[in-house]
Enzyme design. Structure first.
Site, mmCIF file in Angstrom:
data_model
loop_
_atom_site.group_PDB
_atom_site.id
_atom_site.type_symbol
_atom_site.label_atom_id
_atom_site.label_comp_id
_atom_site.label_asym_id
_atom_site.label_seq_id
_atom_site.Cartn_x
_atom_site.Cartn_y
_atom_site.Cartn_z
ATOM 1 N N LYS A 13 0.802 -1.097 0.000
ATOM 2 C CA LYS A 13 -0.056 0.037 -0.109
ATOM 3 C C LYS A 13 0.963 1.316 -0.134
ATOM 4 O O LYS A 13 0.666 2.072 -0.984
ATOM 5 C CB LYS A 13 -1.006 -0.090 1.123
ATOM 6 C CG LYS A 13 -1.690 -1.286 1.313
ATOM 7 C CD LYS A 13 -2.847 -1.058 2.660
ATOM 8 C CE LYS A 13 -1.995 -1.218 3.720
ATOM 9 N NZ LYS A 13 -1.278 -2.544 3.991
ATOM 10 N N ARG A 88 -10.169 0.052 8.690
ATOM 11 C CA ARG A 88 -9.677 -1.369 8.921
ATOM 12 C C ARG A 88 -10.700 -2.227 9.543
ATOM 13 O O ARG A 88 -10.407 -3.422 9.718
ATOM 14 C CB ARG A 88 -8.279 -1.604 9.552
ATOM 15 C CG ARG A 88 -7.045 -1.422 8.922
ATOM 16 C CD ARG A 88 -5.802 -1.261 9.902
ATOM 17 N NE ARG A 88 -4.598 -1.777 9.426
ATOM 18 C CZ ARG A 88 -3.582 -1.122 8.870
ATOM 19 N NH1 ARG A 88 -3.593 -0.023 8.663
ATOM 20 N NH2 ARG A 88 -2.507 -2.240 8.382
ATOM 21 N N ARG A 127 11.148 -5.525 4.902
ATOM 22 C CA ARG A 127 11.048 -4.074 4.805
ATOM 23 C C ARG A 127 12.050 -3.059 5.428
ATOM 24 O O ARG A 127 12.246 -3.297 6.533
ATOM 25 C CB ARG A 127 9.497 -3.773 5.039
ATOM 26 C CG ARG A 127 9.214 -2.136 5.122
ATOM 27 C CD ARG A 127 7.794 -1.699 5.126
ATOM 28 N NE ARG A 127 7.121 -2.836 6.092
ATOM 29 C CZ ARG A 127 5.688 -2.767 6.107
ATOM 30 N NH1 ARG A 127 4.684 -1.957 5.218
ATOM 31 N NH2 ARG A 127 4.984 -3.368 7.043
ATOM 32 N N ARG A 160 10.922 -1.195 10.870
ATOM 33 C CA ARG A 160 9.771 -1.056 11.954
ATOM 34 C C ARG A 160 10.094 -2.094 12.850
ATOM 35 O O ARG A 160 9.970 -3.162 12.702
ATOM 36 C CB ARG A 160 8.708 -1.025 11.040
ATOM 37 C CG ARG A 160 8.176 0.099 10.605
ATOM 38 C CD ARG A 160 6.951 0.211 9.537
ATOM 39 N NE ARG A 160 5.811 -0.676 10.126
ATOM 40 C CZ ARG A 160 4.829 -0.677 9.422
ATOM 41 N NH1 ARG A 160 4.600 -0.189 8.373
ATOM 42 N NH2 ARG A 160 3.817 -1.451 10.045
ATOM 43 N N ARG A 171 -0.888 -9.434 13.216
ATOM 44 C CA ARG A 171 -1.474 -8.758 12.230
ATOM 45 C C ARG A 171 -2.274 -9.351 11.151
ATOM 46 O O ARG A 171 -3.096 -8.751 10.817
ATOM 47 C CB ARG A 171 -0.190 -7.641 11.651
ATOM 48 C CG ARG A 171 0.288 -6.885 12.729
ATOM 49 C CD ARG A 171 1.693 -6.353 12.410
ATOM 50 N NE ARG A 171 1.736 -5.273 11.252
ATOM 51 C CZ ARG A 171 2.976 -5.202 10.751
ATOM 52 N NH1 ARG A 171 4.137 -5.601 11.245
ATOM 53 N NH2 ARG A 171 3.018 -4.365 9.545
HETATM 54 P P1 ADP Z 1 0.884 -2.137 7.381
HETATM 55 O O1 ADP Z 1 2.034 -1.603 6.685
HETATM 56 O O2 ADP Z 1 1.161 -3.427 8.071
HETATM 57 O O3 ADP Z 1 -0.261 -2.237 6.534
HETATM 58 P P2 ADP Z 1 0.528 0.325 8.799
HETATM 59 O O4 ADP Z 1 1.507 1.274 8.917
HETATM 60 O O5 ADP Z 1 -0.705 0.698 7.885
HETATM 61 O O6 ADP Z 1 0.565 -1.310 8.707
HETATM 62 O O7 ADP Z 1 -0.098 0.076 10.199
HETATM 63 C C1 ADP Z 1 0.596 -0.118 11.336
HETATM 64 C C2 ADP Z 1 0.031 -0.319 12.600
HETATM 65 O O8 ADP Z 1 -0.643 0.935 13.194
HETATM 66 C C3 ADP Z 1 -1.126 -1.432 12.506
HETATM 67 O O9 ADP Z 1 -0.851 -2.685 12.787
HETATM 68 C C4 ADP Z 1 -2.144 -0.729 13.790
HETATM 69 O O10 ADP Z 1 -1.654 -1.324 14.882
HETATM 70 C C5 ADP Z 1 -2.178 0.673 13.565
HETATM 71 N N1 ADP Z 1 -3.070 1.186 12.409
HETATM 72 C C6 ADP Z 1 -2.957 1.736 11.438
HETATM 73 N N2 ADP Z 1 -3.833 2.046 10.859
HETATM 74 C C7 ADP Z 1 -4.787 1.585 11.539
HETATM 75 C C8 ADP Z 1 -6.349 1.486 11.612
HETATM 76 N N3 ADP Z 1 -6.988 2.093 10.612
HETATM 77 N N4 ADP Z 1 -7.118 1.123 12.493
HETATM 78 C C9 ADP Z 1 -6.172 0.695 13.691
HETATM 79 N N5 ADP Z 1 -5.054 0.655 13.918
HETATM 80 C C10 ADP Z 1 -4.163 1.186 12.891
HETATM 81 P P1 ADP Z 2 2.163 -2.101 3.086
HETATM 82 O O1 ADP Z 2 2.119 -0.410 3.079
HETATM 83 O O2 ADP Z 2 0.968 -2.457 2.384
HETATM 84 O O3 ADP Z 2 2.322 -2.737 4.334
HETATM 85 P P2 ADP Z 2 4.751 -1.807 1.666
HETATM 86 O O4 ADP Z 2 4.342 -0.810 0.633
HETATM 87 O O5 ADP Z 2 5.350 -1.062 2.994
HETATM 88 O O6 ADP Z 2 3.346 -2.257 2.203
HETATM 89 O O7 ADP Z 2 5.485 -3.071 1.331
HETATM 90 C C1 ADP Z 2 5.831 -3.722 2.114
HETATM 91 C C2 ADP Z 2 7.499 -4.433 1.660
HETATM 92 O O8 ADP Z 2 7.236 -5.144 0.564
HETATM 93 C C3 ADP Z 2 8.486 -3.585 1.375
HETATM 94 O O9 ADP Z 2 9.664 -4.096 1.879
HETATM 95 C C4 ADP Z 2 8.441 -3.185 -0.126
HETATM 96 O O10 ADP Z 2 9.357 -2.816 -0.650
HETATM 97 C C5 ADP Z 2 7.930 -4.579 -0.627
HETATM 98 N N1 ADP Z 2 6.973 -4.600 -1.952
HETATM 99 C C6 ADP Z 2 6.069 -3.741 -2.107
HETATM 100 N N2 ADP Z 2 5.452 -4.150 -3.461
HETATM 101 C C7 ADP Z 2 6.136 -5.215 -3.768
HETATM 102 C C8 ADP Z 2 5.932 -6.076 -4.965
HETATM 103 N N3 ADP Z 2 5.116 -5.681 -5.927
HETATM 104 N N4 ADP Z 2 6.833 -7.259 -4.915
HETATM 105 C C9 ADP Z 2 7.613 -7.320 -3.895
HETATM 106 N N5 ADP Z 2 7.879 -6.581 -2.833
HETATM 107 C C10 ADP Z 2 7.046 -5.516 -2.846
#
Ligand code: ADP
Ligand code: ADP
Ligand code: ZN
Length: 214
Positions: A13, A88, A127, A160, A171
């Protein structure tokens, strides 16, 4: 261009949101980034969020909805936004509906980046994020040119605290229980489109752009 970018943790994302910002010039709003900023500042919100994030649990709905309500009321959201990681839960989705109605805005599209659970732990554990500009890398799938250093700005990369195998298991289970039901929620609203997130990063981007321009 009021977009929701959905998908399980590690689906891509944040990576895709950065590309969509370049393409469409609208703000990227990530609740995860907002919580991490609050943790860094050491605010009361940050303390509450940190405990939830470290445990791989969601921050309570009322807290999360409150910060999103404030952010979406800012002027820069009128022309559009890419909302990443919110909603979420069904409760958050219902709240978002009300917030947007109050602001006279409506969602253009809900994009879900679909990646099988089996791939997500490796994505999260590998990541790496830039301390300064937030650019996202992966040690194997998207490495920086120099290990540990950001290509964009030369700053140090970090991992992270919640990107461990153990926290990811929690998660992913929270995703299945609380977030996956939103797929049907937005299908029913006629807003839902899925893209295949197993493809290369630039292919996922071109699929997303094609949906939004199509
Ligand atoms: P990911 O990259 O795993 O999708 P995020 O960076 O979006 O994670 O979120 C990291 C953490 O922040 C989540 O595991 C949760 O603890 C909190 N968080 C983020 N967005 C939300 C949401 N919409 N509702 C509740 N908790 C959230
Ligand atoms: P989210 O915000 O959904 O948690 P991220 O964009 O941070 O996800 O991506 C999670 C990890 O996967 C990062 O290390 C990123 O570089 C890697 N990644 C993202 N897109 C791809 C893809 N299409 N193929 C392989 N690795 C990816
Ligand atoms: Zn950087």
């Amino acid at each position: 261009m009021h977009i929701l970018l959905m998908g399980p943790p590690g689906a891509g994302k944040g990576t895709q949101a950065a590309e969509l910002v370049k393409e469409f010039g609208v703000p990227h709003i990530s609740t995860g980034d907002m919580f991490r900023a609050a943790v860094k500042e050491g605010t009361e919100l940050g303390k509450q969020a940190k405990a939830c994030m470290d445990a791989g649990k969601l921050v309570p709905d009322e807290v999360t909805i409150g910060i999103v309500r404030e952010r979406l009321a800012k002027d820069d959201c009128k022309k559009g936004f890419i909302l990443d990681g919110f909603p979420r839960t069904v409760e958050q989705a219902d709240a978002l509906k009300g917030i947007l109605e109050d602001l006279g805005l409506s969602l253009t599209r809900v994009l879900n980046i679909n990646v099988p659970a089996a791939d997500l732990i490796e994505r999260a554990v590998g990541r790496r994020i830039c301390k300064k500009c937030g650019a996202t890398y992966h040690v194997k799938f998207n490495p920086s040119k120099t290990e540990g250093t950001c290509d964009e700005c030369g700053s140090e990369l970090f991992q992270r605290a919640d990107d461990t195998e153990e926290t990811m298991k929690s998660r992913l289970s929270v995703y299945e229980d609380s977030t996956r039901p939103l797929i049907e929620y937005y299908q029913k609203a006629g807003l839902y489109t899925e893209v295949d997130g197993r493809q290369a990063i630039d292919k996922v981007t071109s699929d997303l752009v094609a949906v939004l321009k199509g």
